[in-house]
Design an enzyme around this catalytic site. Structure first.
Site, PDB file in Angstrom:
ATOM      1  N   ALA A  93      70.467  20.873  23.062  1.00 37.21           N
ATOM      2  CA  ALA A  93      69.102  21.104  22.588  1.00 37.21           C
ATOM      3  C   ALA A  93      68.928  22.533  22.078  1.00 37.21           C
ATOM      4  O   ALA A  93      68.140  22.776  21.168  1.00 37.21           O
ATOM      5  CB  ALA A  93      68.091  20.807  23.690  1.00 37.21           C
ATOM      6  N   THR A  94      69.662  23.481  22.644  1.00 37.35           N
ATOM      7  CA  THR A  94      69.551  24.864  22.159  1.00 37.35           C
ATOM      8  C   THR A  94      69.921  24.927  20.681  1.00 37.35           C
ATOM      9  O   THR A  94      69.188  25.492  19.860  1.00 37.35           O
ATOM     10  CB  THR A  94      70.474  25.796  22.968  1.00 37.35           C
ATOM     11  OG1 THR A  94      70.078  25.751  24.341  1.00 37.35           O
ATOM     12  CG2 THR A  94      70.393  27.229  22.467  1.00 37.35           C
TER      13      THR A  94
ATOM     14  N   ASN B  61      59.676  22.365  30.730  1.00 37.92           N
ATOM     15  CA  ASN B  61      60.797  22.272  31.668  1.00 37.92           C
ATOM     16  C   ASN B  61      60.492  22.879  33.033  1.00 37.92           C
ATOM     17  O   ASN B  61      61.163  22.585  34.006  1.00 37.92           O
ATOM     18  CB  ASN B  61      62.041  22.931  31.072  1.00 37.92           C
ATOM     19  CG  ASN B  61      61.768  24.305  30.510  1.00 37.92           C
ATOM     20  OD1 ASN B  61      60.976  24.453  29.575  1.00 37.92           O
ATOM     21  ND2 ASN B  61      62.380  25.319  31.080  1.00 37.92           N
TER      22      ASN B  61
ATOM     23  N   SER C  99      68.783  16.665  24.440  1.00 41.13           N
ATOM     24  CA  SER C  99      69.976  17.153  25.131  1.00 41.13           C
ATOM     25  C   SER C  99      70.523  16.042  26.022  1.00 41.13           C
ATOM     26  O   SER C  99      69.784  15.460  26.817  1.00 41.13           O
ATOM     27  CB  SER C  99      69.597  18.359  25.996  1.00 41.13           C
ATOM     28  OG  SER C  99      70.715  18.770  26.744  1.00 41.13           O
ATOM     29  N   ALA C 100      71.825  15.761  25.923  1.00 42.36           N
ATOM     30  CA  ALA C 100      72.405  14.660  26.710  1.00 42.36           C
ATOM     31  C   ALA C 100      72.413  14.971  28.204  1.00 42.36           C
ATOM     32  O   ALA C 100      72.207  14.085  29.027  1.00 42.36           O
ATOM     33  CB  ALA C 100      73.828  14.357  26.226  1.00 42.36           C
ATOM     34  N   HIS C 101      72.642  16.235  28.559  1.00 42.73           N
ATOM     35  CA  HIS C 101      72.843  16.513  29.985  1.00 42.73           C
ATOM     36  C   HIS C 101      71.549  16.506  30.788  1.00 42.73           C
ATOM     37  O   HIS C 101      71.565  16.676  32.004  1.00 42.73           O
ATOM     38  CB  HIS C 101      73.635  17.806  30.202  1.00 42.73           C
ATOM     39  CG  HIS C 101      72.914  19.089  29.971  1.00 42.73           C
ATOM     40  ND1 HIS C 101      72.286  19.765  30.983  1.00 42.73           N
ATOM     41  CD2 HIS C 101      72.738  19.834  28.862  1.00 42.73           C
ATOM     42  CE1 HIS C 101      71.761  20.882  30.498  1.00 42.73           C
ATOM     43  NE2 HIS C 101      72.019  20.942  29.208  1.00 42.73           N
TER      44      HIS C 101
ATOM     45  N   THR D 151      83.910  18.977  13.553  1.00 47.25           N
ATOM     46  CA  THR D 151      84.447  17.676  13.942  1.00 47.25           C
ATOM     47  C   THR D 151      83.563  17.063  15.025  1.00 47.25           C
ATOM     48  O   THR D 151      83.220  17.738  15.995  1.00 47.25           O
ATOM     49  CB  THR D 151      85.880  17.848  14.491  1.00 47.25           C
ATOM     50  OG1 THR D 151      86.665  18.451  13.472  1.00 47.25           O
ATOM     51  CG2 THR D 151      86.484  16.518  14.901  1.00 47.25           C
TER      52      THR D 151
ATOM     53  N   CYS E  19      63.566  38.045  40.919  1.00 49.29           N
ATOM     54  CA  CYS E  19      64.909  38.596  41.039  1.00 49.29           C
ATOM     55  C   CYS E  19      66.012  37.555  40.967  1.00 49.29           C
ATOM     56  O   CYS E  19      67.163  37.926  40.857  1.00 49.29           O
ATOM     57  CB  CYS E  19      65.055  39.583  42.196  1.00 49.29           C
ATOM     58  SG  CYS E  19      64.563  39.087  43.814  1.00 49.29           S
TER      59      CYS E  19
HETATM   60  C1  LIG Z   1      67.598  22.233  28.912  1.00 54.07           C
HETATM   61  C2  LIG Z   1      66.646  22.549  27.845  1.00 54.07           C
HETATM   62  C3  LIG Z   1      67.064  23.129  26.641  1.00 54.07           C
HETATM   63  C4  LIG Z   1      68.494  23.523  26.399  1.00 54.07           C
HETATM   64  O1  LIG Z   1      69.308  22.391  26.222  1.00 54.07           O
HETATM   65  P1  LIG Z   1      70.894  22.548  26.136  1.00 54.07           P
HETATM   66  O2  LIG Z   1      71.352  21.176  25.769  1.00 54.07           O
HETATM   67  O3  LIG Z   1      71.338  22.969  27.484  1.00 54.07           O
HETATM   68  O4  LIG Z   1      71.191  23.545  25.084  1.00 54.07           O
HETATM   69  C5  LIG Z   1      66.122  23.373  25.683  1.00 54.07           C
HETATM   70  N1  LIG Z   1      64.834  23.062  25.879  1.00 54.07           N
HETATM   71  C6  LIG Z   1      64.389  22.509  27.019  1.00 54.07           C
HETATM   72  C7  LIG Z   1      62.949  22.182  27.162  1.00 54.07           C
HETATM   73  C8  LIG Z   1      65.278  22.243  28.039  1.00 54.07           C
HETATM   74  O5  LIG Z   1      64.830  21.722  29.172  1.00 54.07           O
END
Ligand SMILES: *Cc1c(COP(=O)(O)O)cnc(C)c1O
Length: 526
Positions: A76-77, A156, A204-206, A244, A329
């Protein structure tokens, strides 16, 4: 408990790969598998290309778009970066105005800040007190030269759901592109791009039990000519993202999307019930605030602030749970959560927040264990800070191995010898205090004195785990000391004994200040 891993309650940070996903990925790795380059014309390439096409269709089905609109990225980044830089730098459209919100993920905030430095004008919207971005505020921010609006679907940190359909309708009326970071909502909420006017959607898949390192930007047909690629090379993904294709990652992503589509509604009900149970238990502890209250929120995320405790100490004191805090912190930046601050939370409450995020493998037993562990630690830390009755004395489970504290610092943090007050003591007592909750640290020390020496010492403290450990250690050194040599060394020396990282050294001065305050009172008496 020793050896057992903590209960995982951080699904908003990442999720484990579902075993069904892992099995599909595994079929794409070895010589016998579909490992080929999907761009190659031979049998290996063609079978890999078929699997990628199937995954593309699975993902498209989940969000209601056409397969061709899916552009695979590394996550997603990258999708956020492609949407924002790609729209800003596309030759079509001359406008240099962008709209976003202060509560966005850094993958949106940082590209926006960069563009601002490059001469774009950015309107930064603040959320309402319930955390939502007001669609009317978006409408009011639009100008004839607005190129792109970027508003996330689900936050998030808080799980607050934005009305992206309404925001999209407004943008479409004015022919402005809407980008939506949907990393937290895809697989959790229904998304149907046939009905929702979103031009660019980051996934984002993860975050949905798929693998890390893969994601997608959905590019709707109207947005395609208004988006410039940011990675150039082999022309993959219709020229929008070269490189790729990562067959095994994409296949895993596809299976994860298909599972999410099937299980989403049932899972949302199950997690909603678990979250409600958790909230009911936590609410009963008193001084607990629900962040994002009053707004619709996804079932998987519960974000709460606790009066009278510091977030990092709370998390450190809960080694049997894996969760996040918005505290200063523990995060890389030295600021409390920008999201909670934007919601109008005080620094103190923003610093005392916990984000509990549930997911596919969370059970009722997990939630119950979490609630009772939090109750125990909250009570302990509040009594250390002097804002609750005496501690029940149970210091809970866990070895502190992953706490970020040295074994000695962990021991002092956990057992806090000399915690308490000397109120009610018969002999002469002096007291010194420094810092304050709003500054993130407060230390109060009592000394019972007889003539020129200390006969007993006690403390109360609010602060990060290092501050609590150092205070406990220092106060233990005080009995028997004389007035002229009351302060046992200096913060740098204490940091060395307890292995406090140098960047945390500044936090320890408050301990010295509290001792100096004791000395002043002692001198005034003498
Ligand atoms: C986790 C997250 C991202 C980043 O996704 P990645 O796949 O880890 O790069 C971006 N935006 C939100 C709202 C997220 O929760």
């Amino acid at each position: 408990m020793s050896g057992a891993r903590p209960i995982y309650l951080d699904y908003a940070a990442t999720t484990p790969v579902d075993p069904r996903v892992a099995a599909a990925m595994n079929e794409c790795l070895g010589l016998q598998g579909d490992f080929g380059n999907p761009s190659s014309g031979h049998a290996y390439g063609r079978s890999a290309a078929r699997r990628v096409a199937a995954a593309r269709a699975q993902l498209a089905a989940l969000v209601g778009c056409a397969s061709e609109e899916v552009v695979f990225t590394s996550g997603a980044t990258e999708a956020d970066n492609l949407a924002i830089f790609g729209a800003a730098r596309a030759p079509a459209g001359a406008g240099r105005h962008l709209v976003t919100a202060r509560t966005e993920h850094r993958a949106v905030l940082d590209p926006m800040r960069r563009l601002e430095k490059e001469g774009f004008e950015v309107t930064w919207l603040s959320p309402r007190a319930d955390g939502r971005i007001d669609p009317d505020a978006v409408r009011a921010a639009l100008r004839p030269d607005t190129r792109l609006v970027s508003i996330m679907h689900v936050n998030n940190e808080t799980g607050v759901i934005n009305d992206v359909a309404a925001i999209g309708a407004t943008c479409r009326e004015r022919n402005v592109l809407l980008h939506c970071d949907a990393a937290q909502s895809v697989g959790r909420l229904e998304i149907d791009l046939r009905r929702q006017a979103i031009d660019l959607l980051s996934i984002s898949a993860h975050k949905l039990c798929g693998p890390k390192g893969i994601g997608a930007l959905v590019v709707r047909p109207a947005a395609r000519p208004r988006l410039a690629p940011q990675l150039l090379g082999g022309g993959q993904e219709r020229g929008l993202r070269a490189g790729t294709l990562a067959t095994h990652q994409i296949v895993g992503f596809g299976v994860a999307a298909e599972i999410a589509a099937i299980e989403r509604e049932h899972e949302a009900r199950r997690l909603g019930a678990l979250r409600e149970r958790l909230w009911q238990s936590l609410q009963g502890l008193g001084g607990v605030h629900l962040n994002g209250a009053g707004s619709e929120r996804v079932a998987a995320i519960l974000n709460v602030s606790f009066e009278g405790v510091e977030g990092e100490s709370l998390v450190t004191g809960l080694p049997e749970l894996a969760l996040s805090t918005g505290s200063a912190c523990s995060s890389a930046s030295a600021e409390p959560s920008h999201v909670l601050r934007a919601l109008g939370r005080s620094t103190e409450l923003a610093q005392s927040s916990l984000r509990l995020s549930l997911g596919r493998f969370t059970t009722e037993a997990d939630v119950e264990a979490a609630a009772s562990a939090i109750a125990r630690e909250l009570y302990r830390l509040r009594s250390l800070a002097g804002t609750a009755g005496a501690s029940p004395g149970d210091s809970g489970a866990g070895s502190g191995e992953d706490s970020g504290l040295s074994p000695l610092a962990w021991q002092y943090f956990r057992t806090a010898p000399c915690a308490g007050s000397l109120a009610g003591t018969a002999g002469p007592v002096v007291c010194g205090e420094a810092g304050g909750e709003s500054a993130g640290t407060r230390v109060r020390i009592w000394l019972e004195i007889e003539g020129d020496s200390v006969t007993a010492a006690r403390f109360q403290a609010y602060g990060c785990p290092h501050t609590l450990a150092v205070t406990a250690w220092v106060v233990e050194q005080l009995p028997g000391r004389r007035r002229a040599t009351l302060v046992p060394g200096d913060p740098a020396g204490w940091a060395a004994v307890l292995d406090v990282p140098v960047e945390k050294l500044g936090r320890l001065f408050v301990v010295e200040d509290a001792l100096q305050a004791c000395l002043r009172e002692w001198q005034a008496r003498a």
